[in-house]
Design a protein around this motif. Structure first.
Motif, PDB file in Angstrom:
ATOM      1  N   TRP A 285       0.809  -1.220   0.000  1.00 50.92           N
ATOM      2  CA  TRP A 285       0.000   0.000   0.000  1.00 50.92           C
ATOM      3  C   TRP A 285       0.836   1.261   0.000  1.00 50.92           C
ATOM      4  CZ3 TRP A 285      -3.460  -1.942   4.559  1.00 50.92           C
ATOM      5  CH2 TRP A 285      -4.379  -2.876   4.050  1.00 50.92           C
ATOM      6  N   ALA A 312     -10.575   3.507   3.294  1.00 51.95           N
ATOM      7  CA  ALA A 312     -10.094   2.140   3.503  1.00 51.95           C
ATOM      8  C   ALA A 312     -10.702   1.202   2.448  1.00 51.95           C
ATOM      9  CB  ALA A 312     -10.436   1.657   4.916  1.00 51.95           C
ATOM     10  N   ASP A 313     -11.958   1.420   2.130  1.00 48.66           N
ATOM     11  CA  ASP A 313     -12.601   0.616   1.076  1.00 48.66           C
ATOM     12  C   ASP A 313     -11.858   0.780  -0.248  1.00 48.66           C
ATOM     13  OD1 ASP A 313     -14.530  -0.272   2.784  1.00 48.66           O
ATOM     14  OD2 ASP A 313     -16.079   1.139   2.119  1.00 48.66           O
ATOM     15  N   LEU A 316      -8.556  -1.097  -0.181  1.00 45.86           N
ATOM     16  CA  LEU A 316      -8.715  -2.542  -0.319  1.00 45.86           C
ATOM     17  C   LEU A 316      -9.159  -2.913  -1.736  1.00 45.86           C
ATOM     18  CD1 LEU A 316     -10.345  -3.324   3.128  1.00 45.86           C
ATOM     19  CD2 LEU A 316      -8.063  -3.987   2.369  1.00 45.86           C
TER      20      LEU A 316
ATOM     21  N   GLU B 274      -5.111   3.052   7.174  1.00 46.18           N
ATOM     22  CA  GLU B 274      -4.400   1.779   7.175  1.00 46.18           C
ATOM     23  C   GLU B 274      -4.948   0.859   8.271  1.00 46.18           C
ATOM     24  OE1 GLU B 274       0.134   1.395   6.400  1.00 46.18           O
ATOM     25  OE2 GLU B 274      -0.148   1.398   8.551  1.00 46.18           O
ATOM     26  N   ALA B 277      -8.332  -0.480   7.283  1.00 46.04           N
ATOM     27  CA  ALA B 277      -8.201  -1.496   6.235  1.00 46.04           C
ATOM     28  C   ALA B 277      -7.659  -2.805   6.807  1.00 46.04           C
ATOM     29  CB  ALA B 277      -7.289  -0.983   5.118  1.00 46.04           C
TER      30      ALA B 277
END
Lengths: 319, 319
Positions: A285, A312-313, A316, B274, B277
């Protein structure tokens, strides 16, 4: 590369298995550095590990951890055991280095070929101890150690962490530290398999031992569960050390018989695998050339353009 | 569901924005509980946050953190500011609860409608403070707080963590705590924007202040960088508190002018995104109904059938 700086893993592993201290030290340095070679190292060590008993030693500052570790190691050496010691030092994730402290006192065993001693810093890795300690334990295990002692400077969450890393957790307390809220605050009542009131020649040792026993007796333990003993030592003179080692052995036997050993080791492996996987993702990331644009997302969150869950979605989804 | 137990998020958020303490408390409880509703809460709060200044207060046990926080809050209230206080307590991941401690002393402000005070436990979340604190800060920010104070019981890594969570980090030290190795061990030299020698009426306060200044002056700071001041207080009498608040304001102004505020908030958002996630992934891997078979993999690692890196690869491949 291939020069002096790039060790050949099969050679290092072979030498470590023969107990070569330099090779053992080098492998633990690879663990500390989160070296890309670790993947190969752990693969090579796989079939040579699982034999050593992992003894965690923790307790608040000033309780005599180093002196106790020293005395316990001496006792194990008298019993003919090979011992590895990992002393986990606090380290600043900013400076990246572990500070030298009371390690000096471990000097008693510094020249003993059957004792490996190593100070390790957690260095702000994701998962810290969860990540690096089991790998260092594997190195010492493969090097033929019968016991690997993991000593943590007991501050904050580290006591709790060490409990997850060890087969047997020994909690040191000092006289006068028994009062309820303090013990509970430190979380020590839940983590110990063996409790030791060190400096037992001081005032209040008996009272502390009684209070600890009372507090421990209030826990709801199922039939057949281990009931943590509370012992007394004066580590500086060696008083009580053999009794502690006998209880550690008794606990090791109970672990094996009850199936708890496999359960604890599976739980430990779970955290380790998870930490390795998460570290890989973090790199993906955020690292240079990483696929995910974590920095860009963070900027948008900070600016109020997106909320952290939506960010965050997105992160991912990029995977 | 839909009964008393299931709050309607839009209603809660609207009430919190009007400063309703019960709604604010309820939202922070959702944060503590890692409620699935948080996603909706954070989305609703998004456009109402970013105004509050986040002041981290940390320092070793016994330095007078609660008394200092109390005095600083009183000073901010005199200046007409609305203040939120998040007191981060150590908590055992085993018991899951935060223990009550010296929070009692915050009673001075307990009935003041313009001060929100909340004790929060880290509860062993992955990322702990990194995960929950920014979300609780957002709640207080949206509720109209001008300043959100995050007070951590300074043990272990938490000082370091709070530095990442705050706009301005205030580090408290006590007289006699200035000796080099101790300060370095605690990592405090790298994290403070403002240093305060509390209990400055005690012996050694001037010496500690001098030593701290010397140590801080050895850091390599670029042109235009903030140079952390070292102040003196007697928090129990309020002496020196206004000077500390003036330095906090000066730092806030510097943050805005230098662009450092945006940089810090982006870094904070980065860790938060982070952590969210990673928590989602952890659940996926290990939760009931999760796709990944982390437990099965861990069992195979513990049995020596697979090494942890290969297991992590398998876990990631399952995603």
């Amino acid at each position: 590369m291939g020069g002096r700086g790039a060790p050949a893993v099969p050679d290092l592993v072979a030498r470590a298995r023969q107990g070569d201290p330099a090779a053992v030290a080098r492998l633990i340095t690879l663990v500390e550095d989160a070296s890309p070679l670790l993947r190969e190292v752990m693969s090579a060590l796989r079939e040579h590990v699982g034999r050593a008993h992992v003894l965690g030693i923790t307790g608040p500052p000033g309780v005599g951890k180093s002196t106790s570790t020293n005395a316990l190691v001496a006792g194990m050496r008298r019993a003919g055991r090979r011992v590895g010691v990992l002393a986990i030092d606090p380290s600043s994730p900013f400076s990246g280095g572990a500070l030298l402290g009371d390690r000096v006192r471990m000097g008693d065993h510094a020249l003993d070929r059957d004792v490996f001693i190593r100070s390790m810093g957690a260095r702000g890795h994701l998962g810290g101890l969860a990540w690096s300690t089991p790998q260092a334990v594997r190195v010492l295990d493969a090097a033929g150690c019968d016991v690997v002692v993991v000593e943590t400077v007991g501050v904050g969450q580290s006591e709790v962490e060490v409990a997850g890393l060890a087969d047997t957790t020994l909690v040191l307390v000092a006289p006068g530290m028994g009062d309820g809220i303090q013990a509970a605050k430190a979380g020590i009542l839940e983590i110990g398999d063996v409790y030791v009131v060190n400096k037992a020649d001081r005032d209040g040792a008996d009272r502390t031992r009684r209070e600890l026993r009372t507090m421990l007796s209030m826990a709801d333990r199922p039939e057949g569960a281990w009931r943590p003993p509370v012992l007394r030592t004066v580590a500086s003179t060696g008083t009580g050390i053999d009794e502690v080692l006998a209880e550690v052995d008794r606990h090791a036997a109970w672990l094996a018989e009850s199936g708890e050993l496999a359960r604890r080791r599976t739980a430990r492996a779970r955290r380790e695998v998870e930490a390795i996987a998460l570290a890989a993702l973090r790199e993906r990331w955020g690292g240079a050339g990483g696929r995910g644009d974590l920095d860009g997302l963070a900027g948008r969150v900070a600016a109020g353009d997106v909320d952290p869950y939506a960010a965050a979605d997105e992160l991912l989804a990029q995977d």
